[in-house]
Design a protein around this motif. Structure first.
Motif, PDB file in Angstrom:
ATOM      1  N   THR A 186       0.850  -1.186   0.000  1.00 15.01           N
ATOM      2  CA  THR A 186       0.000   0.000   0.000  1.00 15.01           C
ATOM      3  C   THR A 186       0.884   1.233   0.000  1.00 15.01           C
ATOM      4  N   PHE A 187       0.581   2.175  -0.898  1.00 19.00           N
ATOM      5  CA  PHE A 187       1.236   3.481  -0.890  1.00 19.00           C
ATOM      6  C   PHE A 187       0.296   4.449  -0.167  1.00 19.00           C
ATOM      7  N   PRO A 188       0.528   4.729   1.116  1.00 20.62           N
ATOM      8  CA  PRO A 188      -0.428   5.530   1.902  1.00 20.62           C
ATOM      9  C   PRO A 188      -0.663   6.926   1.341  1.00 20.62           C
ATOM     10  N   LEU A 189       0.388   7.572   0.818  1.00 17.61           N
ATOM     11  CA  LEU A 189       0.251   8.943   0.329  1.00 17.61           C
ATOM     12  C   LEU A 189      -0.727   9.032  -0.834  1.00 17.61           C
ATOM     13  N   PHE A 190      -0.745   8.016  -1.683  1.00 16.74           N
ATOM     14  CA  PHE A 190      -1.588   8.041  -2.874  1.00 16.74           C
ATOM     15  C   PHE A 190      -2.837   7.169  -2.743  1.00 16.74           C
ATOM     16  N   GLY A 191      -2.954   6.427  -1.633  1.00 16.63           N
ATOM     17  CA  GLY A 191      -4.116   5.575  -1.439  1.00 16.63           C
ATOM     18  C   GLY A 191      -4.207   4.446  -2.446  1.00 16.63           C
ATOM     19  N   VAL A 192      -3.066   3.890  -2.861  1.00 22.07           N
ATOM     20  CA  VAL A 192      -3.024   2.823  -3.866  1.00 22.07           C
ATOM     21  C   VAL A 192      -2.597   1.520  -3.191  1.00 22.07           C
ATOM     22  N   THR A 193      -3.362   0.469  -3.415  1.00 21.66           N
ATOM     23  CA  THR A 193      -3.048  -0.867  -2.893  1.00 21.66           C
ATOM     24  C   THR A 193      -2.897  -1.833  -4.054  1.00 21.66           C
ATOM     25  N   ARG A 194      -1.802  -2.600  -4.036  1.00 20.42           N
ATOM     26  CA  ARG A 194      -1.547  -3.552  -5.104  1.00 20.42           C
ATOM     27  C   ARG A 194      -1.087  -4.882  -4.526  1.00 20.42           C
ATOM     28  N   SER A 195      -1.191  -5.920  -5.351  1.00 17.73           N
ATOM     29  CA  SER A 195      -0.707  -7.249  -4.995  1.00 17.73           C
ATOM     30  C   SER A 195       0.097  -7.784  -6.162  1.00 17.73           C
ATOM     31  N   ASN A 196       1.061  -8.674  -5.865  1.00 21.58           N
ATOM     32  CA  ASN A 196       1.815  -9.269  -6.968  1.00 21.58           C
ATOM     33  C   ASN A 196       0.962 -10.226  -7.800  1.00 21.58           C
TER      34      ASN A 196
END
Length: 387
Positions: A186-196
């Motif tokens: 999760t990139f908290p600053l941009f609110g982006v969550t990803r998984s491999n």
């Protein structure tokens, strides 16, 4: 007094001051100025904006990693056949991002607490006087065993004999084990969550795929032999005495484009364990530890001791996300404009100190005065030196 204050305020609010400029027609100075400005412009565009992405703000990820091993090993030592599954050869077994896969071992079975002589060649003695307690690492009883001419110790008996490491490694089948890696960030600053497990990586794909740097670069299932090879090691060599390999998941994302393009890259690094098979002369080669399985037999506590040689895998998540932000953009532009002033400073130094006509340029650039008088023949508002 009132009119003076009014005039002062009027001058402050309604007048604008601008520095005087002198146009110098000199080819050498002009070329120097333009070259410096061109260099500054190339630095701002090439380095600050294109390479360093000075128009974007950045953030690092909060990450979680889960691992799962699969595979079955088989050994036949002195006619004793053994099957090794995940519960036997992975330490610890909880799916941690750092774990060890056993590839070789020395087993000492049926140990129980008691008194027994050391191995031949260790803690040698000629008499009991040579076996005084507290001299060595083991707890000695003060008795010299006649049969082995070694000191008797209070320990788990029989003592471990680890002088000879099995070669070839007993669990060469580990080369075909598979490792499944699941990573969420999760990139908290941009609110982006990803998984491999990105778009297109579903259950059907995972059940069939195997990682390959070109043919299947996003498959999260890895063959241990491939990992060792990609890290630059030889599997048989590292399997004999153990070693360590780092698996890096690199999330470098440009969030100015669609988030689906934010995907991990897998890199493999040999940390230690016979890189290029040149570790033979080094101290403390490989990786090993001891592991004991305790049990009761006829109300007597016993244990099976294993000296485990294995490959330690450390999964490391490296992340950096960038996205356009007006504040760093304006900051980069402002600093670039400020650097343009370097050209003016350098050209002024050349004009005023290096050129043959430097005195002429000084007189054109500066006005000097001792007493402030207005010369009616001079330019309006200029100050002349009274002579």
């Amino acid at each position: 007094m009132k009119s003076q204050i009014t005039n002062a305020l009027s001058d402050f609010f309604f007048e604008y001051e601008t520095p005087r400029q002198v146009l110098v027609r000199n080819r050498r100075v002009g070329v120097v100025c333009r070259l410096i400005q061109l260099g500054v412009l190339a630095y701002i565009i090439g380095w600050v904006f294109i390479y360093e992405k000075g128009y974007q703000s950045s953030d690092t990820a909060v990450s979680s990693v889960f691992t799962k091993m699969k595979g079955v090993g088989y050994t036949n030592v002195s006619g004793r056949e053994t099957i090794w599954d995940v519960a036997d050869y992975v330490f610890p077994p909880q799916g941690d991002p750092s774990f060890v896969v056993m590839t070789n071992y020395i087993i000492t079975e049926g140990q129980k607490m008691g008194k027994c002589p050391e191995l031949e060649g260790k803690n040698s003695c000629n008499s009991s006087a040579d076996c005084e307690g507290g001299k060595l690492k083991r707890q000695m009883t003060g008795v010299c065993a006649d049969a082995t001419k070694t000191c008797e110790v209070l320990a788990w008996c029989p003592v471990e004999d680890d002088n000879t490491i099995p070669d070839p490694p007993l669990l060469m089948s580990a080369e075909n084990y598979t490792l499944f890696i699941k990573n969420s960030i999760t990139f908290p600053l941009f609110g982006v969550t990803r998984s491999n497990l990105v778009e297109g990586i579903d259950g059907d794909y995972i059940s069939k795929c195997l990682y390959h740097p070109k043919n299947a670069p996003l498959c999260p299932i890895f063959r241990l032999g491939d990992i060792v090879k990609l890290s630059g090691f030889n599997f048989e060599t590292i399997a004999k005495v153990g070693g360590a390999i780092g698996i890096v998941l690199d999330w470098t994302c440009n969030l100015d484009v669609d988030v689906k393009h934010c995907k991990p890259e897998y890199n493999f690094h040999g940390l230690y364990g016979n890189p290029n098979e040149k570790d033979n002369a080094r101290a403390s080669v490989g990786y090993n530890f001891r592991y004991a399985k305790h049990y009761m037999e006829n109300n007597v506590p016993k244990r099976t001791l294993l000296k485990v040689f294995g490959i330690r895998f450390d999964i490391i998540v490296k992340s950096l996300a960038r996205k356009f932000d007006i504040i760093p953009t304006l900051t980069a532009i402002g600093s670039g404009v400020g650097i343009f002033g370097v050209a003016t400073v350098v050209c002024d130094l050349v004009l005023l100190h290096l050129l043959p006509k430097r005195e002429f340029y000084k007189n054109m650039k500066f006005k000097y005065t001792d007493t402030q008088t207005q010369d009616p023949d001079s330019e309006a508002g200029s100050i002349e030196t009274e002579k």
